[in-house]
Design a protein around this motif. Structure first.
Motif, PDB file in Angstrom:
ATOM      1  N   THR A  83       0.826  -1.209   0.000  1.00 50.18           N
ATOM      2  CA  THR A  83       0.000   0.000   0.000  1.00 50.18           C
ATOM      3  C   THR A  83       0.857   1.254   0.000  1.00 50.18           C
ATOM      4  OG1 THR A  83      -1.748  -1.163   1.206  1.00 50.18           O
ATOM      5  CG2 THR A  83      -1.805   1.237   1.255  1.00 50.18           C
ATOM      6  N   LYS A  84       1.902   1.254   0.808  1.00 54.99           N
ATOM      7  CA  LYS A  84       2.783   2.428   0.839  1.00 54.99           C
ATOM      8  C   LYS A  84       3.471   2.627  -0.509  1.00 54.99           C
ATOM      9  CE  LYS A  84       6.331   4.705   3.608  1.00 54.99           C
ATOM     10  NZ  LYS A  84       7.222   4.617   4.804  1.00 54.99           N
ATOM     11  N   GLY A  85       3.831   1.510  -1.158  1.00 55.66           N
ATOM     12  CA  GLY A  85       4.435   1.628  -2.479  1.00 55.66           C
ATOM     13  C   GLY A  85       3.480   2.239  -3.494  1.00 55.66           C
ATOM     14  N   LEU A  86       2.220   1.854  -3.441  1.00 59.66           N
ATOM     15  CA  LEU A  86       1.214   2.423  -4.340  1.00 59.66           C
ATOM     16  C   LEU A  86       0.988   3.900  -4.033  1.00 59.66           C
ATOM     17  CD1 LEU A  86      -1.345  -0.538  -4.346  1.00 59.66           C
ATOM     18  CD2 LEU A  86       0.130   0.164  -6.244  1.00 59.66           C
ATOM     19  N   MET A  87       0.962   4.244  -2.751  1.00 56.47           N
ATOM     20  CA  MET A  87       0.815   5.653  -2.372  1.00 56.47           C
ATOM     21  C   MET A  87       1.980   6.477  -2.909  1.00 56.47           C
ATOM     22  SD  MET A  87      -0.505   5.367   1.585  1.00 56.47           S
ATOM     23  CE  MET A  87      -0.497   7.162   1.813  1.00 56.47           C
ATOM     24  N   LEU A  88       3.177   5.924  -2.803  1.00 61.53           N
ATOM     25  CA  LEU A  88       4.361   6.628  -3.294  1.00 61.53           C
ATOM     26  C   LEU A  88       4.289   6.834  -4.804  1.00 61.53           C
ATOM     27  CD1 LEU A  88       7.201   7.801  -2.845  1.00 61.53           C
ATOM     28  CD2 LEU A  88       8.104   5.466  -3.100  1.00 61.53           C
ATOM     29  N   GLU A  89       3.867   5.803  -5.512  1.00 64.85           N
ATOM     30  CA  GLU A  89       3.765   5.888  -6.969  1.00 64.85           C
ATOM     31  C   GLU A  89       2.782   6.972  -7.396  1.00 64.85           C
ATOM     32  OE1 GLU A  89       2.197   3.011 -10.597  1.00 64.85           O
ATOM     33  OE2 GLU A  89       3.052   2.093  -8.784  1.00 64.85           O
ATOM     34  N   VAL A  90       1.604   6.997  -6.764  1.00 63.74           N
ATOM     35  CA  VAL A  90       0.585   7.998  -7.086  1.00 63.74           C
ATOM     36  C   VAL A  90       1.077   9.391  -6.693  1.00 63.74           C
ATOM     37  CG1 VAL A  90      -1.741   8.807  -6.555  1.00 63.74           C
ATOM     38  CG2 VAL A  90      -1.316   6.371  -6.911  1.00 63.74           C
ATOM     39  N   ALA A  91       1.717   9.488  -5.522  1.00 66.14           N
ATOM     40  CA  ALA A  91       2.207  10.788  -5.047  1.00 66.14           C
ATOM     41  C   ALA A  91       3.269  11.349  -5.984  1.00 66.14           C
ATOM     42  CB  ALA A  91       2.756  10.645  -3.634  1.00 66.14           C
ATOM     43  N   GLN A  92       4.156  10.496  -6.457  1.00 67.45           N
ATOM     44  CA  GLN A  92       5.212  10.963  -7.383  1.00 67.45           C
ATOM     45  C   GLN A  92       4.609  11.480  -8.685  1.00 67.45           C
ATOM     46  OE1 GLN A  92       7.544   7.331  -7.433  1.00 67.45           O
ATOM     47  NE2 GLN A  92       9.168   8.249  -6.197  1.00 67.45           N
ATOM     48  N   ASP A  93       3.653  10.742  -9.227  1.00 60.38           N
ATOM     49  CA  ASP A  93       3.008  11.185 -10.470  1.00 60.38           C
ATOM     50  C   ASP A  93       2.317  12.532 -10.256  1.00 60.38           C
ATOM     51  OD1 ASP A  93       3.863   8.902 -11.713  1.00 60.38           O
ATOM     52  OD2 ASP A  93       1.953   7.839 -11.530  1.00 60.38           O
ATOM     53  N   TYR A  94       1.640  12.649  -9.127  1.00 59.31           N
ATOM     54  CA  TYR A  94       0.922  13.892  -8.831  1.00 59.31           C
ATOM     55  C   TYR A  94       1.888  15.067  -8.680  1.00 59.31           C
ATOM     56  CZ  TYR A  94      -1.105  17.527  -5.908  1.00 59.31           C
ATOM     57  OH  TYR A  94      -1.476  18.742  -5.403  1.00 59.31           O
ATOM     58  N   LEU A  95       2.968  14.892  -7.931  1.00 62.38           N
ATOM     59  CA  LEU A  95       3.897  15.989  -7.668  1.00 62.38           C
ATOM     60  C   LEU A  95       4.646  16.400  -8.934  1.00 62.38           C
ATOM     61  CD1 LEU A  95       5.360  14.915  -4.194  1.00 62.38           C
ATOM     62  CD2 LEU A  95       3.592  16.607  -4.663  1.00 62.38           C
ATOM     63  N   GLN A  96       5.016  15.417  -9.754  1.00 63.61           N
ATOM     64  CA  GLN A  96       5.719  15.744 -10.993  1.00 63.61           C
ATOM     65  C   GLN A  96       4.843  16.558 -11.934  1.00 63.61           C
ATOM     66  OE1 GLN A  96       6.971  11.923 -12.431  1.00 63.61           O
ATOM     67  NE2 GLN A  96       8.657  11.728 -10.937  1.00 63.61           N
ATOM     68  N   GLU A  97       3.556  16.289 -11.913  1.00 63.47           N
ATOM     69  CA  GLU A  97       2.635  17.049 -12.753  1.00 63.47           C
ATOM     70  C   GLU A  97       2.314  18.407 -12.144  1.00 63.47           C
ATOM     71  OE1 GLU A  97      -1.990  16.733 -14.370  1.00 63.47           O
ATOM     72  OE2 GLU A  97      -0.954  14.932 -13.701  1.00 63.47           O
ATOM     73  N   THR A  98       2.118  18.438 -10.848  1.00 64.42           N
ATOM     74  CA  THR A  98       1.705  19.680 -10.179  1.00 64.42           C
ATOM     75  C   THR A  98       2.866  20.637  -9.981  1.00 64.42           C
ATOM     76  OG1 THR A  98      -0.005  18.413  -9.005  1.00 64.42           O
ATOM     77  CG2 THR A  98       0.527  20.605  -8.147  1.00 64.42           C
ATOM     78  N   TYR A  99       4.044  20.093  -9.670  1.00 63.34           N
ATOM     79  CA  TYR A  99       5.214  20.932  -9.391  1.00 63.34           C
ATOM     80  C   TYR A  99       6.290  20.708 -10.457  1.00 63.34           C
ATOM     81  CZ  TYR A  99       2.981  21.357  -4.824  1.00 63.34           C
ATOM     82  OH  TYR A  99       2.095  21.603  -3.799  1.00 63.34           O
ATOM     83  N   ALA A 100       5.870  20.731 -11.714  1.00 61.30           N
ATOM     84  CA  ALA A 100       6.797  20.489 -12.832  1.00 61.30           C
ATOM     85  C   ALA A 100       7.949  21.497 -12.792  1.00 61.30           C
ATOM     86  CB  ALA A 100       6.052  20.599 -14.160  1.00 61.30           C
ATOM     87  N   GLY A 101       9.173  20.989 -12.914  1.00 64.38           N
ATOM     88  CA  GLY A 101      10.349  21.854 -12.930  1.00 64.38           C
ATOM     89  C   GLY A 101      10.853  22.233 -11.554  1.00 64.38           C
ATOM     90  N   GLN A 102      10.161  21.857 -10.510  1.00 66.71           N
ATOM     91  CA  GLN A 102      10.585  22.185  -9.152  1.00 66.71           C
ATOM     92  C   GLN A 102      11.235  20.976  -8.489  1.00 66.71           C
ATOM     93  OE1 GLN A 102       7.640  24.245  -6.747  1.00 66.71           O
ATOM     94  NE2 GLN A 102       6.453  24.792  -8.566  1.00 66.71           N
TER      95      GLN A 102
END
Length: 440
Positions: free
Chosen positions: A262-281
């Motif tokens: 579950t933590k691995g899935l949370m990490l995967e979703v969180a990374q995708d979200y942050l890369q899209e939301t905070y692109a270039g940061q």
């Protein structure tokens, strides 16, 4: 030869009929031993019965469950799933009354039955006032008997159980002295039970005596017990509950693996979200920091108040239904019997977390209510903001799947249409939270 064939045919038909009727027979006997539980399951006829915890009745119940275990061989052939559920139920009853001997060490067993003796009668809209009066008199007599059975049967005492039982007794006494007395004024002039006032006085006196005995005699010598079961007792109860040889160590390993997954899935979703939301940061370096940042952003998308939250959930439910239809994920119930409303403040602490009040499996009016978490708008503004942040909208998009569609609400709707009453009354508990596994 014909006689032999006829004998074989009759024998086979007997065993088939016996196997098919064993489940229904068990349910009828279960209803007689647990009338209050049966009533809670929607079996309205059970309101005319009440608990009997005499030693003779308990021993008869233990013996009956042992006979059920012996009779399951034929039942196993015709209905293996029902046979398993019935075996688990019979083993559980033998353990509860034969080994754990709850009737000898739990004041709460009696106190809860006493506290819940009369309220269901007053709430039963299908009873006439005269029926309510007669049944109340009958219950008061049985309450007096149950107090006697408690005093006779109890031989060992634990502090935590006695304190819980005393709370139930005090609740019952308050009900007798206040609520019931007021309700009696609405009934006919006791013509259907001329001894109602006397019985109420006797029940109150008897129950007060039980309270005094528990406080003065039992509580001082009660044992301080731990809520921890210990490895061996936990293993025994785990085997009974799961009907398997799963060990506590195996269960712990499964749980740790699920947490890791579950933590691995949370990490995967969180990374995708942050890369899209905070692109270039620059993003956090550790897994925990990545997950925590995503969760913090989730909390920003929160309801404004209870009205906003209710409207959001109503829309969320409609979207969940539409998604299931679009993806053809499941066969939806034809008729919806769900209502969604804000939890009342009178629910106390439960109002802060909400709950699903599911219709009992045998209730003729199967309405399920989802009570949403709530907080008074009179509390400080920051406290309200923090509260709604915990019930943010992204979080609830996950919760609707668990609680409503295709979760518990739909689960219970589907199970009500099951032609096997044993599966309705004694479902395999391991699958309750992951019910979709049943379909595989």
């Amino acid at each position: 030869m014909k006689a032999l064939l006829l004998t074989c045919l009759c024998t086979c038909l007997f065993h088939i009929g016996f196997a098919q009727d064993l489940g229904n027979e068990y349910i009828e006997n279960w209803k007689k031993f647990y009338p209050s539980k049966a009533l809670n399951q929607g079996m309205h006829q059970a309101i005319f019965d009440y608990e009997n915890y005499s030693l003779d009745n308990i021993n008869d119940w233990i013996d009956y469950n042992k006979k059920i275990l012996e009779a399951l061989e034929d039942y196993q052939t015709s209905k293996p799933i029902d046979a398993r559920l019935l075996r688990v139920q019979a083993q559980t009853e033998i353990d509860r009354w034969g080994q754990t001997q709850v009737h000898q060490n739990s004041l709460s067993l009696y106190a809860r039955a006493i506290a819940n003796a009369i309220p269901p009668i007053l709430e039963a809209t299908y009873l006439t006032p005269s029926e309510q009066t007669q049944l109340t008199c009958k219950r008061l007599r049985r309450v007096i008997l149950l107090v006697f059975q408690a005093e006779q049967n109890l031989t060992s005492y634990a502090q935590i159980d006695l304190k819980s039982g005393l709370r139930s007794i005090k609740r019952a006494l308050t009900f007798y002295k206040e609520d019931l007395a007021q309700h009696m004024q609405k009934w006919p002039q006791n013509s259907y039970c001329p001894d109602l006032d006397i019985l109420l006085q006797q029940a109150t006196k008897t129950l007060t005596g039980l309270q005094t005995k528990a406080e003065k005699e039992w509580l001082p010598k009660a044992l301080e017990t731990s809520s921890l079961l210990g490895r061996d007792e936990y293993a025994r109860q785990l085997a009974l509950y799961t009907d398997s040889d799963l060990s506590p160590e195996d269960l712990a390993a499964i749980a740790l693996q699920e947490i890791k997954t579950t933590k691995g899935l949370m990490l995967e979703v969180a990374q995708d979200y942050l890369q899209e939301t905070y692109a270039g940061q620059a993003l956090p370096n550790t897994d925990n920091e990545i997950i925590q940042l995503a969760l913090a952003d989730m909390e920003k998308d929160a309801p404004l108040n209870a009205s906003d939250y209710l409207a959001f959930w109503q829309g969320l439910t409609a979207k969940a239904i539409a998604f299931i239809k679009e993806k053809d994920l499941a066969t939806l119930p034809r008729y919806e019997t769900l209502r969604i409303q804000t939890a009342p403040e009178s629910a106390g602490a439960a109002a802060r977390i909400g709950w699903v009040d599911s219709a009992p499996p045998f209730d003729p009016n199967p309405v399920t209510t989802l009570y949403l978490p709530s907080i008074p708008e009179t509390l400080p503004k920051q406290e309200q903001i923090d509260f709604w942040a915990s019930f943010n909208k992204p979080f609830n998009r996950m919760i609707v799947i668990h609680e409503l569609y295709p979760g518990h609400y739909m689960q219970i709707k589907v199970s009500r249409e099951n032609p096997h009453p044993l599966r309705l009354l004694f479902p395999y508990g391991v699958y309750i939270e992951g019910w979709k596994k049943k379909t595989h």
